[in-house]
Every structure is written in C-alpha cells, then in structure tokens.
Design a protein around this motif. Structure first.
Motif, PDB file in Angstrom:
ATOM      1  N   THR A 214     -13.793  19.142 -16.874  1.00 39.31           N
ATOM      2  CA  THR A 214     -12.803  18.089 -16.671  1.00 39.31           C
ATOM      3  C   THR A 214     -11.409  18.692 -16.753  1.00 39.31           C
ATOM      4  O   THR A 214     -11.212  19.711 -17.444  1.00 39.31           O
ATOM      5  N   TRP A 216      -8.463  18.276 -18.309  1.00 40.67           N
ATOM      6  CA  TRP A 216      -7.811  18.618 -19.570  1.00 40.67           C
ATOM      7  C   TRP A 216      -8.538  19.749 -20.291  1.00 40.67           C
ATOM      8  O   TRP A 216      -7.920  20.624 -20.912  1.00 40.67           O
ATOM      9  N   HIS A 219      -7.819  23.169 -18.483  1.00 44.86           N
ATOM     10  CA  HIS A 219      -6.523  23.775 -18.818  1.00 44.86           C
ATOM     11  C   HIS A 219      -6.599  24.511 -20.157  1.00 44.86           C
ATOM     12  O   HIS A 219      -6.024  25.595 -20.317  1.00 44.86           O
ATOM     13  N   ILE A 220      -7.297  23.923 -21.125  1.00 46.51           N
ATOM     14  CA  ILE A 220      -7.462  24.593 -22.415  1.00 46.51           C
ATOM     15  C   ILE A 220      -8.225  25.904 -22.227  1.00 46.51           C
ATOM     16  O   ILE A 220      -7.839  26.952 -22.773  1.00 46.51           O
TER      17      ILE A 220
END
Length: 281
Positions: A214, A216, A219-220
């Motif tokens: 997903t 978010w 990006h982590i």
C-alpha cells in the motif's frame, strides 16, 4: 624488576587515539576467545539464517511474483540479498544481550577499574561481533549457492556488496549496544533488540517487491535504511529486483546504504559511549 623491564619494552601508543585502538583490540580479542570457547553461540547463530534460506526458498519460492514471473529460481536470487542483510542486522540482538550480560555480571565495573579508554569496551565488543558476523555470512553464502543463488557481476562488485553488509551490520550493532546498556538483564536486551528488528526487516524490500505494498507502507519501505542495503546488494550481485521507485535511496542504493550506515555509527556510538560513562559513573 621484570615487570618494569616489560613495561619499558612495550611501545607506548601514540596518544589517546593509539591507546583507544590498543584497548579496543584487547577487548575484541577477549570476546573472540570467548566465542571460540563457547562454539554453540556461533552454531546457534547460524541455524536461524539457514532456516530462513531454506524455508523462504522452498515454501514461498513458487508463489512470489518478481519481475512478472513466479519462477522459484528467480525468487531465490531476489531473496538472498534480503537474507544476508537480515542476518547481519539480527546480530544486533546478540550484541545487546552480550553487553547487558557483562553489565549484569559486573564485568563492566572491572573494566572500569582498569586504566583503559572508556569507549574501548564497546568498540572491542562490536568488532568481535563483526568478526562473528563475517563468519556467518561466509557459511550462509555457501548454503545460498547450494540452493541455487548465483551472482552475475564481477568479483569486485560481489566483495563490495559483502562489505556494505558488514558495514550495515556493524552500524546496527551500535544500536544493540545502546539497548544493552539501557536495560537491566540480558533477557530484556534480547527482547528489546528483537521488538524493533522485525518491523525494520519486514517493512522493506527484503522478501517482497515493495511496489506491491500500500502507498504509505511502500514509502516507509523505500526510505528504510535496511531496504537501501538490500537494494544495493541486489544491484552489486546482479540479482533480480531492480526498483522502479523514484525514491532517492532506491535510485542510489549504494550511496544511500553507505550514508545510512555511517550516520547510524556516528549517532549511536556517541549515545552508547555516553550511556556507558553514565552507567558506570
């Protein structure tokens, strides 16, 4: 008279830095001798990464989509950089537990009574752990070759990849040192070390293609220092898993891995040495 003669024959180290290097090597030697005398520490440290290699290769190998294919052989080559990075990172828990045990047994207090550099105790310990990690990587690489992992670049790039792995492992060991100094028992150090290691290693590109996460979470994973090392190793090994991400660490993984590792060493070594001084004051 003999002691005085030995003292005169021993070359004096050049200043504080020389004394710190000498003391660090003495502590490192002490820990390496301890590892040799207790070989089960090294043996059990090898079992977990070997199990990960075998289980992930054969259990998940045919179900992972890497680069548009679910070929088990492709996944094995994709996987190994992640396993190597996970192995050096998980050494953090052992480092923290070892330092906590030394604190618990009063060994650190005995070191403190000696005329030695304060940071040498921690530096020596982390250097000894680095040697153990290097040995583990050699054996793990042999196991990886047996299950079908191959490199497709020159020797220099392969050695550079293993160098990045060792630097990253050494950097994370300082986080373990800080944890070991901050808790009261070796059991707490082991638990505290593993609590943060699992999200760091699994919210990454080590075992799955991060582009399928997903947004978010992706990006982590892309800015995760652990992911940078994994991606750098894949690039240097010539293994599958080329990232299409526009995140800077994924576009320049070798530089990102170097920068992350150096920053972690500088920050957590400073914090660990400061904690050591306050803990033994």
């Amino acid at each position: 008279m003999s002691a005085a003669t030995d003292t005169l024959r021993t070359p004096a180290p050049a200043g504080a830095f020389g004394r710190s290097v000498r003391d660090s090597l003495v502590v490192a030697k002490r820990n390496l001798i301890r590892m040799v005398r207790i070989p089960e520490v090294v043996i059990f440290g090898l079992i977990q990464p070997i199990m990960f290699v075998v289980l992930f290769s054969y259990v998940f190998g045919g179900s992972m989509n890497i680069g548009g294919t679910t070929s088990p052989s492709v996944y094995r080559e994709f996987l190994m950089a992640g396993i190597f990075a996970q192995t050096v990172t998980f050494a953090t828990a052992g480092a923290g537990a070892g330092i906590a045990e030394d604190m618990h047994k009063g060994l650190i207090d005995r070191f403190r009574s000696l005329p030695m550099a304060r940071g040498a105790v921690l530096t020596g310990r982390t250097l000894a752990d680095l040697v153990q990690t290097a040995l583990t990587l050699v054996i793990l690489a042999v196991v990886a070759l047996l299950v079908g992992w191959r490199t497709h670049t020159n020797v220099g790039e392969v050695l550079a990849a293993f160098g990045l792995l060792l630097l990253s492992g050494y950097a994370f060991t300082w986080i373990g040192a800080l944890i070991g100094l901050s808790v009261r028992t070796p059991e707490a150090a082991t638990s505290g070390g593993l609590v943060w290691l699992f999200p760091v290693t699994f919210i990454s590109n080590a075992f799955v293609d991060s582009s399928r996460m997903t947004p978010w979470l992706r990006h982590i994973a892309e800015w995760n220092p652990f992911s940078a090392t994994v991606q750098a190793c894949r690039q240097l090994f010539g293994n599958p898993g080329v990232s299409t991400s526009e995140a800077w660490p994924m576009q320049h993984p070798v530089w990102a891995s170097l920068i992350y590792s150096i920053l972690i060493v500088l920050i957590f070594r400073t914090l660990a040495v400061r904690k050591y001084r306050s803990a033994t004051a």
